[in-house]
Design a protein around this motif. Sequence first.
Motif, short mmCIF file in Angstrom:
data_model
loop_
_atom_site.label_atom_id
_atom_site.label_comp_id
_atom_site.label_asym_id
_atom_site.label_seq_id
_atom_site.Cartn_x
_atom_site.Cartn_y
_atom_site.Cartn_z
N LEU A 9 -15.16 -6.70 0.83
CA LEU A 9 -15.54 -7.85 -0.02
C LEU A 9 -16.20 -7.14 -1.34
CD1 LEU A 9 -16.61 -10.61 2.57
CD2 LEU A 9 -14.47 -10.03 1.50
N ASN A 10 -15.80 -5.89 -1.81
CA ASN A 10 -16.72 -5.39 -2.87
C ASN A 10 -15.54 -5.28 -4.14
OD1 ASN A 10 -18.92 -4.73 -1.68
ND2 ASN A 10 -18.32 -2.73 -0.93
N PRO A 11 -15.97 -5.36 -5.31
CA PRO A 11 -15.08 -5.36 -6.43
C PRO A 11 -14.33 -4.47 -6.59
CG PRO A 11 -17.34 -5.00 -7.17
CD PRO A 11 -17.48 -4.99 -5.72
N VAL A 12 -12.99 -4.83 -7.22
CA VAL A 12 -12.01 -3.80 -7.70
C VAL A 12 -11.68 -4.18 -9.19
CG1 VAL A 12 -9.61 -3.28 -7.67
CG2 VAL A 12 -10.81 -3.75 -5.56
N VAL A 13 -11.87 -3.35 -9.97
CA VAL A 13 -11.72 -3.46 -11.67
C VAL A 13 -10.47 -2.78 -11.96
CG1 VAL A 13 -12.77 -2.77 -13.75
CG2 VAL A 13 -14.44 -3.73 -11.82
N LEU A 14 -9.85 -3.62 -12.83
CA LEU A 14 -8.56 -3.10 -13.02
C LEU A 14 -8.46 -2.98 -14.79
CD1 LEU A 14 -6.27 -5.45 -11.18
CD2 LEU A 14 -6.89 -3.21 -10.49
N GLY A 15 -7.85 -1.67 -15.22
CA GLY A 15 -7.62 -1.41 -16.72
C GLY A 15 -6.14 -1.58 -16.72
N THR A 58 0.91 -1.32 0.02
CA THR A 58 -0.10 -0.12 0.10
C THR A 58 1.02 1.23 -0.23
OG1 THR A 58 -1.82 -1.37 1.56
CG2 THR A 58 -2.10 1.11 1.25
N GLU A 59 1.39 1.64 -1.26
CA GLU A 59 2.31 2.77 -1.17
C GLU A 59 1.60 4.01 -1.92
OE1 GLU A 59 4.18 3.72 -4.40
OE2 GLU A 59 2.37 2.83 -4.89
N SER A 60 0.47 3.86 -2.44
CA SER A 60 -0.28 5.11 -2.91
C SER A 60 -1.80 5.24 -2.63
CB SER A 60 0.00 4.91 -4.51
OG SER A 60 -0.96 3.97 -4.83
N PRO A 61 -2.36 6.43 -2.64
CA PRO A 61 -3.65 6.43 -2.32
C PRO A 61 -4.52 5.59 -3.31
CG PRO A 61 -2.70 8.59 -2.68
CD PRO A 61 -1.75 7.72 -3.10
N VAL A 62 -4.19 5.21 -4.34
CA VAL A 62 -4.95 4.31 -5.34
C VAL A 62 -5.01 2.86 -4.69
CG1 VAL A 62 -5.04 3.34 -7.61
CG2 VAL A 62 -4.36 5.67 -7.32
N LEU A 63 -3.85 2.53 -4.36
CA LEU A 63 -3.81 0.98 -3.90
C LEU A 63 -4.60 1.14 -2.38
CD1 LEU A 63 -0.29 -0.04 -5.04
CD2 LEU A 63 -2.26 -0.40 -6.06
N MET A 64 -4.34 2.04 -1.63
CA MET A 64 -4.99 2.04 -0.33
C MET A 64 -6.52 2.07 -0.63
SD MET A 64 -4.84 2.53 2.89
CE MET A 64 -6.04 1.07 3.16
N ALA A 65 -7.11 2.47 -1.66
CA ALA A 65 -8.44 2.68 -1.91
C ALA A 65 -8.85 1.25 -2.59
CB ALA A 65 -8.76 3.81 -2.93
N ALA A 66 -8.00 0.59 -3.23
CA ALA A 66 -8.35 -0.87 -3.93
C ALA A 66 -8.46 -1.60 -2.58
CB ALA A 66 -7.11 -1.02 -4.82
N LYS A 67 -7.56 -1.69 -1.69
CA LYS A 67 -7.28 -2.66 -0.34
C LYS A 67 -8.45 -2.30 0.26
CE LYS A 67 -3.51 -4.20 1.07
NZ LYS A 67 -2.17 -4.07 1.84
N ALA A 68 -8.91 -1.33 0.47
CA ALA A 68 -9.87 -0.64 1.56
C ALA A 68 -11.19 -1.40 0.90
CB ALA A 68 -10.01 0.62 1.76
N THR A 69 -11.48 -1.25 -0.44
CA THR A 69 -12.67 -1.80 -0.96
C THR A 69 -12.59 -3.43 -0.93
OG1 THR A 69 -12.74 -0.10 -2.67
CG2 THR A 69 -13.92 -2.02 -3.19
N LEU A 70 -11.57 -3.98 -1.09
CA LEU A 70 -11.38 -5.44 -1.08
C LEU A 70 -11.64 -5.93 0.27
CD1 LEU A 70 -8.20 -6.71 -3.14
CD2 LEU A 70 -10.66 -6.94 -3.76
N ARG A 71 -11.44 -5.13 1.24
CA ARG A 71 -11.57 -5.63 2.67
C ARG A 71 -13.20 -5.51 3.02
NH1 ARG A 71 -10.04 -0.80 7.50
NH2 ARG A 71 -11.86 -1.71 9.06
#
Length: 198
Positions: A121-127, A106-119
């Motif tokens: 159990l909601n979806p993370v979509v990657l492009g 978790t070294e950026s705001p984007v990855l923090m938001a993604a990990k917070a969403t996975l926490r």
Amino acid sequence: MSLKGKRIGFGLTGSHCTYDAVLPQIQKLVDAGAEVRPVVSNTVKNTNTRFGKGEDWVKKLEEVTGHKVIDTIVGAEPLGPKLPLDCMVIAPLTGNSMSKFANALTESPVLMAAKATLRNLNPVVLGISTNDALGLNGVNLMRLMSTKNVYFIPFGQDAPDKKPNSMVARMELLQDTVLAAMEGKQLQPVIIEKFRDS
């Protein structure tokens, strides 16, 4: 399923050449009634390239979404417990950020938001937009493809003759991927022909 009233986090990482393809897709989410919360990596915010200045991209994001960008890890953390998202999108996702996400960094705001969403159990979509998806980063791509609640905008080789390891998402399929992910499904086929930029 409708996107009306859904809270969508939208993270951008440093594939500067891809922003022009992504901004119209963010507008489509907004037009569909989603509340889109923009999140940017430090690279997006602070780097000026031939594709534009960081501050100008931040301004465009804020204009399209109607919200100030989240640009700190501390600012992104509440997207887990306090202000949960229905879905988190990262597009473009660079190989650098993909490798960190795949290894739980978790070294950026984007990855923090993604990990917070996975926490939650909601979806993370990657492009993805990376020059080494079929190189050293292949192991990270496969790790994320097999991770629960992680979904991919369909992607393919963008210039196999010049950059044989490079793969880029077909960003125009972003909204369809989000809708499928919110129903627990991966939009198929996930590996497709990516039209070349000529």
